[in-house]
Structure formats: structure tokens, C-alpha cells
Design a protein around this motif. Structure first.
Motif, short mmCIF file in Angstrom:
data_model
loop_
_atom_site.label_atom_id
_atom_site.label_comp_id
_atom_site.label_asym_id
_atom_site.label_seq_id
_atom_site.Cartn_x
_atom_site.Cartn_y
_atom_site.Cartn_z
N ASN A 270 0.82 -1.22 0.00
CA ASN A 270 0.00 0.00 0.00
C ASN A 270 0.85 1.26 0.00
O ASN A 270 0.50 2.25 -0.65
CB ASN A 270 -0.95 -0.01 1.20
N THR A 271 1.97 1.22 0.73
CA THR A 271 2.87 2.38 0.75
C THR A 271 3.49 2.59 -0.62
O THR A 271 3.54 3.71 -1.13
CB THR A 271 3.98 2.17 1.80
N LEU A 272 3.96 1.51 -1.23
CA LEU A 272 4.61 1.62 -2.54
C LEU A 272 3.63 2.09 -3.61
O LEU A 272 4.00 2.88 -4.49
CB LEU A 272 5.21 0.28 -2.94
N LYS A 273 2.39 1.65 -3.53
CA LYS A 273 1.41 2.04 -4.55
C LYS A 273 1.09 3.53 -4.52
O LYS A 273 0.58 4.08 -5.50
CB LYS A 273 0.12 1.24 -4.37
N SER A 274 1.39 4.18 -3.41
CA SER A 274 1.12 5.61 -3.31
C SER A 274 2.24 6.45 -3.92
O SER A 274 2.16 7.68 -3.95
CB SER A 274 0.91 6.01 -1.85
N VAL A 275 3.31 5.78 -4.39
CA VAL A 275 4.47 6.49 -4.95
C VAL A 275 4.50 6.29 -6.47
O VAL A 275 4.42 5.16 -6.96
CB VAL A 275 5.79 5.97 -4.33
N ARG A 276 4.62 7.38 -7.20
CA ARG A 276 4.68 7.30 -8.67
C ARG A 276 6.14 7.35 -9.11
O ARG A 276 6.77 8.41 -9.09
CB ARG A 276 3.88 8.44 -9.30
N HIS A 277 6.68 6.19 -9.46
CA HIS A 277 8.06 6.12 -9.93
C HIS A 277 8.26 4.78 -10.63
O HIS A 277 7.69 3.76 -10.23
CB HIS A 277 9.06 6.26 -8.77
N GLU A 278 9.10 4.77 -11.65
CA GLU A 278 9.30 3.56 -12.44
C GLU A 278 9.90 2.43 -11.62
O GLU A 278 9.58 1.25 -11.83
CB GLU A 278 10.20 3.86 -13.64
N VAL A 279 10.77 2.74 -10.66
CA VAL A 279 11.37 1.69 -9.86
C VAL A 279 10.33 1.01 -8.97
O VAL A 279 10.40 -0.20 -8.71
CB VAL A 279 12.54 2.23 -8.99
N ILE A 280 9.35 1.77 -8.50
CA ILE A 280 8.28 1.19 -7.70
C ILE A 280 7.43 0.26 -8.55
O ILE A 280 7.08 -0.85 -8.13
CB ILE A 280 7.40 2.31 -7.08
N ASP A 281 7.13 0.69 -9.76
CA ASP A 281 6.37 -0.17 -10.68
C ASP A 281 7.13 -1.47 -10.94
O ASP A 281 6.53 -2.55 -10.97
CB ASP A 281 6.13 0.55 -12.01
N ALA A 282 8.44 -1.36 -11.10
CA ALA A 282 9.25 -2.55 -11.38
C ALA A 282 9.28 -3.49 -10.17
O ALA A 282 9.21 -4.72 -10.32
CB ALA A 282 10.67 -2.13 -11.76
N LEU A 283 9.38 -2.92 -8.97
CA LEU A 283 9.41 -3.74 -7.75
C LEU A 283 8.08 -4.46 -7.54
O LEU A 283 8.05 -5.65 -7.21
CB LEU A 283 9.74 -2.88 -6.54
N LEU A 284 6.98 -3.75 -7.73
CA LEU A 284 5.66 -4.37 -7.57
C LEU A 284 5.43 -5.47 -8.60
O LEU A 284 4.86 -6.52 -8.29
CB LEU A 284 4.56 -3.31 -7.67
N GLU A 285 5.90 -5.24 -9.82
CA GLU A 285 5.77 -6.25 -10.87
C GLU A 285 6.60 -7.48 -10.51
O GLU A 285 6.16 -8.63 -10.70
CB GLU A 285 6.25 -5.67 -12.21
N TYR A 286 7.79 -7.27 -9.96
CA TYR A 286 8.65 -8.38 -9.56
C TYR A 286 8.00 -9.20 -8.44
O TYR A 286 7.99 -10.43 -8.47
CB TYR A 286 10.02 -7.85 -9.10
#
Length: 608
Positions: A270-286
Motif C-alpha cells: 500500500n505504501t509503494l502504490k502511493s508512490v509514482r516512480h518507475e522503480v516502484i512499478d518494477a518492484l511491484l511487478e517483480y
């Protein structure tokens, strides 16, 4: 209490039972699997007389009792009626109608409170009696035909002794709170879910096992994409891969903060989803990809495919959330990924059968339209417009047609082969996305801080956007404000369309955080709650029509606003039309002033 072992005794007991308008109903079984375990005892009675029927000794004479029990005129009261319904159907091929459930009734009364609904607790609470449940497990140690001791017979009879007065207490309270009709809906739904669990759903083993390879390949690609962000910030091995454990909060948090340029409270989803950044998208996808490698593979089949019929017989928790939504377990079929390749593995078991999947279109926002009577929402739905695009056109003062691709007349989408989208399409999709986030976010209690994070806006920008939204749709603001005011006054959240309640007596009203959370739930309950009731109503209507028309069809799964049937190909087209019609009828039962669209897909597999 009478132990019944002969036909003559059974006939005499029926003379008394047939004079009653309602009876308590309970079973003792050799285990919990209705497909393989056996019914040992059937208990029927009221607070004055209880009959305990020995199924083994009565042999086929037991059907004199069962034939009477299946009649709809007499109400049957059970505690966890789904259990009694399933075992009666699986063991004797008889469906019990007009069966009500004191467990479900009690759960409706205490939604929002951490209170158990076991028979002993509920009987103590309402009737002041102490039920000794210590003999319960002894039946699972028995074989069909074993002799019962006196304690077991006494225990079995007591399980029905208090069901009628307990039901009367619960029904009185439900009626006082305007929830009697809701209770009936939940009682009827228990039979449908009992069928659905017995029916099970088939999964194609080769297709399913192929998903593990796909998941592994996806995870490898996701790791490579994530590695590209982390390599500049940590040590690497001989193969130029970063030396880091992506599952370690302590290891990835400082590097993530360095990459995104700001602190993180933690690395929870939930914390990560509130952040807009490509690395966050990559981590969530992983994370998602690696979870699928371990979750969906051969172990899934070994643990969940029943040896008897090679189908998955998942369990559906009827009141799995305090909003009335169902939950799934063993396994949770509601969590199957939405990607077509995963759902395609769920197929009809035989080539001459089809899977029909049908879902409600925009269920929660249509319920919001019914409750708020917002004329702009009503207009958009009546005209068949895309609600998010129409909302965005009003908020941003852009022509509605700008939000539609002129070549297709539909909402802009990227070209599936080239991933290309023109600049105008990108702009319109961004504006539509912002509005969609508000449309759904506000009924989940989203505030300007979280909305700003989700949309990449500063706090002032998010506040202005919400203010503009409410200025555009004033009746929605009025409705949400009233829900909060009523919850604060009454100390319970309320769903006006289906009369569902969630108790708030546990809330510390001096704690701003607790109060804010409760008020967010106040805004959401009417839409998630009535949505749950709509789906349950549809399930009940579908079962009744399938039984009435004797279609070669069976319910096999439900995912909140989507219902799956397995149907013989000769009946598939008729059943698909029937399913669409009844789902719309169910929705309009709770939202009579708003149109609904239901799309069904007939295929050899689960197609969304």
C-alpha cells in the motif's frame, strides 16, 4: 429426547413433526468433506422434543423423514445451514428448501464487532444456556455403522433443542433493525453457495502447469528490469547482477529512497502504490511475478483438485467481509489473476459443455447513482456513455468526443501490437484516469493527501481537484456527507439500499485515526454492501430458474460482480440470455432507477 432406530419409531416421530411450522435441523458426520464423508445422525426437533435418527440402522426408511424435510412448507432452522444442506444433498440426493441459519443471522447482527458466532456462544448470549461441545469431535473418529454412546446421542439432540427459540430471538432483532429481508437473502444464498462448492470447477492440468513456466519467465524478466535500477547503487557479482535480497525490507528501503529521492515509511504494497516512480512499478511487478511462481504450480493442483471428481471444490465465506462481500478459501478462487492466460486454464470438464462468465458493468458507481440521484451520472448512463470519460469532460471542460478514439468511437487505447498512442489519446486517457481515481476513490474515503500521491499532484492540486469534482457533482457530496453524519450520530454504518449495518460501538470516538477510518467505511458500505446483495440476489434467482427450467447447468464460481456457470452446449445460448436478464433484474431490485448492463461470454473456458 428420543433415539430413533426403527421404521415404527420414525413414523411416530413424523406424526408430531408434521404438526410443527418450524423445526431445528442438524447432522453429525464422519468428517467435513461432503463428497466423501457420511451422515451418521440426523437430528430434528424443537425445545420440547428432539429426535435423533440413526441413519445406518434406519437404512432406506430414513427417506420417509427426508422426503418430509425437503418440502418447502416447514421451515428448517440450522446453525451453519450450508453444512446441513450440502451433506443432505451429497449423501441423499435431496435438496432441503426453506432452511434458515442462526449463524448467518447472528453474523448480520454483529458485523463490525469481533464476536464469534459458534452455536455455544450464541446460545449462551441469547438464551443463557451452556452447551457442552466436547463430544463434537468424537463423530469424526467413527465409521458408518459404529455404535453411539449415550453422551453422543444426548449431545446430538441438544444441538437442535435451542435452535427454534434462538432463531426467534435473532429474527426479532433483525426485524427491529429493518434487516429481516436481508436475513432471508443471506439464508437463501447459503443454499446456492452450498451447490457451488459441491459443483466445483474444473482446471485443465496441462494449461495450468504451463503457467508456471510463464510465471518463471515473467519473474526473470521482472528481476532484470528491477536490476537495472539497483545496479548503480549496490555491489554486483561476477555476472553483473546486484547483490541484494529484494524480499528484505532493510536492504531495499535505503536504496529505494535514494532512487526516488524521498523517504519511505516502509516497503509494504500500500505504501509503494502511493508512490509514482518507475522503480516502484518494477518492484511491484517483480513481487507479483515471484508470488505467482510459488502460488500457481503443481502444488496448487495437488492441494486443491479433489481425487473423487478431479475438480476444485473451493469454499466461499458468505460474510467474508463486514460489508457483506464474500471471501474465498481452500483455495481462494476470487484471487485468480485477471490475465486471460490464467483464467483460460479453468475450462469445462467435458467437450460438450461451455463456461458462461457474466459480470455487472460498473456496479458500484451505478449504485452511487441510485443513492445520490446525481442527474449528470444518470444522464451519462442512460445515454450509454463511458461514465469516467463523461465525468472528465465536465470537470476539465473538454468535449466528450475528445475522450473517444474517432476510429473506434470507444475510449482511447494503445495499439495492441505497437503499443502506440497519439498525444491526444495520451492526454485524454490521463484526464480520464484522474477522474476515475476520484470516482472510485471518494466512495472508498480517499482524501486529498492520498489522491495527490496517486495522481502525482501536490496537496493543493489534489484539494482543488476534489473541490471541482464536488462542484460538478454536488449530489454526490451531499450523499457522502450524509452517510458520515448518520454514522456519527447512530454509531453504525448503514447501507440504505439493502439495509445492511456495520456496528461502530468499538470505535474510540476521541481517536481521530479510528474515527477517520470508520467514516471512510461509512462512505463505502452502501456501495460494496448493496453490490454484495445484488450479486447474492442474482445467484438466488439463477439457482431458482435453473431448477425450474431443468437446465443442464450449474454454478461454479463467483468473483464479487462476476458469476460463472458450466452449461451443456445445447442450453448455453438460452442460459446466457437468462443469466444476463436475471442479473439485471437483481440489480434493479436494489437500484430501480438506474440502468445496468451485463455482458456474458460463452466459451470453453473462463473468459472475461
Amino acid at each position: 429426547m428420543t433415539y430413533i432406530t426403527t421404521s415404527k419409531q420414525l413414523d411416530k416421530s413424523l406424526e408430531y413433526l408434521k404438526s410443527l411450522q418450524g423445526v431445528g435441523y442438524d447432522l453429525e458426520t464422519t468428517g467435513l468433506d461432503p463428497l466423501t464423508d457420511k451422515v451418521l445422525l440426523i437430528q430434528v426437533g424443537n425445545e420440547y422434543r428432539q429426535y435423533v435418527y440413526d441413519v445406518y440402522k434406519l437404512r432406506t426408511h430414513i427417506f420417509k423423514l427426508l422426503d418430509w424435510l425437503k418440502l418447502p412448507d416447514t421451515r428448517k432452522i440450522a446453525h451453519n445451514s450450508k453444512f446441513e444442506y450440502q451433506f443432505t444433498k451429497s449423501n441423499f440426493k435431496i435438496e432441503i428448501e426453506n432452511i434458515h441459519c442462526t449463524m448467518l443471522g447472528h453474523q448480520l447482527l454483529v458485523q463490525g464487532r469481533n464476536i464469534g458466532s459458534g452455536l455455544a456462544k450464541v446460545a449462551k448470549k441469547f438464551l443463557g444456556v451452556d452447551l457442552d461441545k466436547s463430544s463434537q469431535k468424537s463423530f469424526s473418529e467413527m465409521e458408518f455403522g459404529d455404535k453411539f454412546d449415550d453422551d453422543q446421542i444426548e449431545y446430538a439432540g441438544l444441538d437442535v433443542k435451542y435452535l427454534i427459540p434462538l432463531y426467534a430471538k435473532i429474527q426479532h432483532l433483525l426485524a427491529q433493525r429493518g434487516m429481516k429481508e436481508l436475513g432471508t437473502l443471506e439464508y437463501d444464498t447459503a443454499r446456492v453457495l452450498g451447490d457451488m462448492e459441491l459443483n466445483g470447477i474444473y482446471v485443465d492440468k496441462p494449461k495450468w502447469l504451463a503457467l508456471k513456466t510463464l510465471a518463471a519467465d515473467t519473474a526473470a524478466k521482472a528481476k532484470k528490469d528491477l536490476d537495472n535500477f539497483f545496479i548503480p547503487h549496490c555491489s554486483v557479482d561476477l555476472f553483473r547482477e546486484p547483490i541484494i535480497n529484494y524480499n528484505s525490507h532493510q536492504q531495499i528501503k535505503p536504496i529505494l529512497e535514494k532512487i526516488i529521492g524521498k523517504p519511505l515509511e516502509n516497503t509494504n504494497v500500500n505504501t509503494l502504490k502511493s508512490v509514482r516512480h518507475e522503480v516502484i512499478d518494477a518492484l511491484l511487478e517483480y513481487r507479483q511475478a515471484t508470488k505467482r511462481v510459488t502460488t500457481y504450480g503443481e502444488a496448487f493442483l495437488n492441494e486443491n483438485v479433489h481425487k473423487l471428481d478431479k475438480r476444485i471444490h473451493a469454499r466461499f465465506v458468505q460474510l467474508g467481509a463486514k460489508t457483506g462481500r464474500m471471501a474465498g478459501k481452500e483455495p481462494n478462487l476470487m484471487n485468480i489473476p485477471k490475465e486471460a492466460v490464467y483464467r483460460a486454464a479453468f475450462t469445462s470438464q467435458h467437450s460438450d459443455y461451455k463456461i458462461i462468465a457474466a459480470d455487472f458493468s460498473g456496479q458500484e458507481l451505478r449504485l452511487l447513482t441510485q443513492l445520490s440521484k446525481e442527474p449528470k451520472f444518470t444522464y451519462a448512463l442512460e445515454q450509454g456513455m463511458d461514465l469516467h470519460s463523461y465525468s472528465a469532460s465536465l470537470i476539465y471542460n473538454r468535449p466528450y468526443d475528445d475522450f473517444l478514439d474517432p476510429d473506434t468511437g470507444k475510449v482511447w487505447k494503445k495499439d495492441p501490437e505497437t503499443d502506440f498512442l497519439c498525444d491526444k489519446g495520451k492526454e485524454m486517457l490521463a484526464l480520464r484516469g484522474n477522474t476515475k481515481a476520484i470516482n472510485f476513490g471518494l466512495i472508498y474515503g480517499i482524501g486529498p493527501t492520498k489522491l495527490g500521491k496517486n495522481l502525482g499532484l501536490d496537496l493543493d492540486g489534489a484539494k482543488k481537484l476534489i473541490k471541482l469534482y464536488f462542484k460538478t457533482f454536488p449530489k454526490i457530496k451531499y450523499t457522502l456527507d450524509n452517510l458520515v453524519a448518520d454514522a456519527t450520530k447512530n454509531k453504525y454504518n448503514y447501507s440504505p439500499l439493502d439495509k445492511r449495518r456495520v456496528d461502530l460501538s468499538h470505535v474510540d470516538w476521541d481517536n481521530k485515526g479510528e474515527v477517520a477510518h470508520a467514516m471512510n467505511e461509512a462512505k463505502n458500505l452502501p456501495f460494496q454492501g448493496a453490490g454484495a446483495s445484488t450479486t447474492k440476489k442474482a445467484l438466488c434467482l439463477l439457482k431458482a430458474e435453473i431448477d425450474k427450467k431443468d437446465y443442464d447447468a450449474r454454478l461454479v464460481n463467483v468473483v464479487h460482480d462476476e458469476i460463472l456457470l458450466e452449461v451443456h452446449e445445447d442450453d448455453a445460448d438460452d442460459v446466457a440470455k437468462m443469466e444476463e436478464k436475471l442479473m439485471i433484474l437483481a440489480f434493479n431490485y436494489y437500484a430501480p432507477d438506474v440502468s445496468m448492463e451485463v455482458d456474458s461470454h460463452v466459451s470453453g473456458h473462463w473468459k472475461h
